[in-house]
Design an enzyme around this catalytic site. Structure first.
Site, PDB file in Angstrom:
ATOM      1  N   CYS A   1     -10.326  -5.143   0.704  1.00  0.00           N
ATOM      2  CA  CYS A   1     -11.437  -4.200   0.863  1.00  0.00           C
ATOM      3  C   CYS A   1     -12.393  -4.337  -0.326  1.00  0.00           C
ATOM      4  O   CYS A   1     -12.089  -5.024  -1.313  1.00  0.00           O
ATOM      5  CB  CYS A   1     -10.914  -2.764   0.980  1.00  0.00           C
TER       6      CYS A   1
ATOM      7  N   CYS B   1      -4.169   0.832  -2.432  1.00  0.00           N
ATOM      8  CA  CYS B   1      -4.070  -0.411  -1.664  1.00  0.00           C
ATOM      9  C   CYS B   1      -2.977  -1.288  -2.271  1.00  0.00           C
ATOM     10  O   CYS B   1      -2.600  -1.120  -3.445  1.00  0.00           O
ATOM     11  CB  CYS B   1      -5.397  -1.167  -1.698  1.00  0.00           C
TER      12      CYS B   1
ATOM     13  N   ASN C   1       0.834  -1.209   0.000  1.00  0.00           N
ATOM     14  CA  ASN C   1       0.000   0.000   0.000  1.00  0.00           C
ATOM     15  C   ASN C   1       0.865   1.255   0.000  1.00  0.00           C
ATOM     16  O   ASN C   1       1.971   1.280   0.559  1.00  0.00           O
ATOM     17  CB  ASN C   1      -1.026   0.012   1.144  1.00  0.00           C
TER      18      ASN C   1
ATOM     19  N   CYS D   1     -11.020  -3.398  -3.742  1.00  0.00           N
ATOM     20  CA  CYS D   1     -10.017  -4.351  -4.249  1.00  0.00           C
ATOM     21  C   CYS D   1     -10.644  -5.674  -4.654  1.00  0.00           C
ATOM     22  O   CYS D   1     -10.120  -6.364  -5.523  1.00  0.00           O
ATOM     23  CB  CYS D   1      -8.896  -4.529  -3.230  1.00  0.00           C
TER      24      CYS D   1
ATOM     25  N   GLU E   1      -3.187  -4.185  -3.309  1.00  0.00           N
ATOM     26  CA  GLU E   1      -3.698  -4.926  -4.472  1.00  0.00           C
ATOM     27  C   GLU E   1      -3.549  -4.114  -5.760  1.00  0.00           C
ATOM     28  O   GLU E   1      -3.388  -4.687  -6.843  1.00  0.00           O
ATOM     29  CB  GLU E   1      -5.178  -5.279  -4.266  1.00  0.00           C
TER      30      GLU E   1
HETATM   31  N1  THU Z   1      -5.328  -1.676   2.604  1.00  0.00           N
HETATM   32  C1  THU Z   1      -4.785  -2.398   1.567  1.00  0.00           C
HETATM   33  O1  THU Z   1      -3.680  -2.100   1.105  1.00  0.00           O
HETATM   34  N2  THU Z   1      -5.513  -3.425   1.077  1.00  0.00           N
HETATM   35  C2  THU Z   1      -6.732  -3.819   1.549  1.00  0.00           C
HETATM   36  O2  THU Z   1      -7.390  -4.647   0.935  1.00  0.00           O
HETATM   37  C3  THU Z   1      -7.213  -3.260   2.812  1.00  0.00           C
HETATM   38  C4  THU Z   1      -6.634  -1.926   3.165  1.00  0.00           C
HETATM   39  C5  THU Z   1      -4.574  -0.524   3.111  1.00  0.00           C
HETATM   40  C6  THU Z   1      -5.122   0.806   2.681  1.00  0.00           C
HETATM   41  C7  THU Z   1      -4.589   1.721   3.763  1.00  0.00           C
HETATM   42  O3  THU Z   1      -3.288   2.180   3.374  1.00  0.00           O
HETATM   43  C8  THU Z   1      -4.447   0.831   4.978  1.00  0.00           C
HETATM   44  O4  THU Z   1      -4.579  -0.507   4.517  1.00  0.00           O
HETATM   45  C9  THU Z   1      -5.514   1.073   6.033  1.00  0.00           C
HETATM   46  O5  THU Z   1      -6.781   1.056   5.480  1.00  0.00           O
END
Ligand code: THU
Length: 141
Positions: free
Chosen positions: A91, A58, A47, A94, A60
């Site tokens: 999330c 994110c 991320n 994603c 992903e």
């Molecule tokens: N995050 C991801 O990188 N992938 C996900 O599927 C869930 C959330 C990151 C986004 C943000 O930088 C941190 O987690 C907190 O939400």
């Protein structure tokens, strides 16, 4: 395609390596993601946050970008981890992003266990919905 325990272990390790590169100064929640594609390759991402919080990428996003840039698709297994090296569930956005590129029989490693991707995104909106629109530019391969 069945995924071996060794392949899951490698995906986990690659996700952990990616997580160590995360830029997450705002949430303090680093994430690393890794996927195995039909052609046997592994792609990863971390991320990348931003002072404009909504601009955050994110893990992903980077992973999918790396996969497409390398000319690959057809994710058969996906895993993401947080800073404690524990599984992270993708999330909502994603799940949508992944749904475009997962193989029919793809599996995901999430806190609830290793599950078919279909189970975390039933009734998702996808290419076939657009193909029913007469004006759509989407073409079936
Ligand atoms: N995050 C991801 O990188 N992938 C996900 O599927 C869930 C959330 C990151 C986004 C943000 O930088 C941190 O987690 C907190 O939400």
């Amino acid at each position: 395609m069945s995924i071996t325990d060794e392949q899951w272990a490698e995906l986990h390790d690659r996700a952990v390596d990616a997580m160590k590169h995360a830029y997450a100064p705002y949430s303090g929640y680093p994430v690393g993601a890794a996927c195995l594609t039909r052609d046997g390759r592994i792609f990863t991402g971390c991320n990348v946050e931003n002072a404009g919080y909504g601009v955050t990428l994110c893990a992903e996003c980077g992973m999918v970008s790396e996969m497409i840039k390398a000319g690959s698709t057809g994710i058969v297994a996906f895993a993401a981890v947080n800073g404690k090296e524990e599984p992270v569930v993708p999330c909502g956005r994603c799940r949508q992003l992944l749904s475009e590129h997962v193989d029919r029989s793809a599996f995901v490693s999430i806190p609830a266990g290793i599950l078919p991707f279909e189970q975390i995104m039933p009734f998702g909106f996808g290419k076939t919905d657009l193909s029913e629109v007469p004006t759509s530019t989407y073409k079936e391969d």
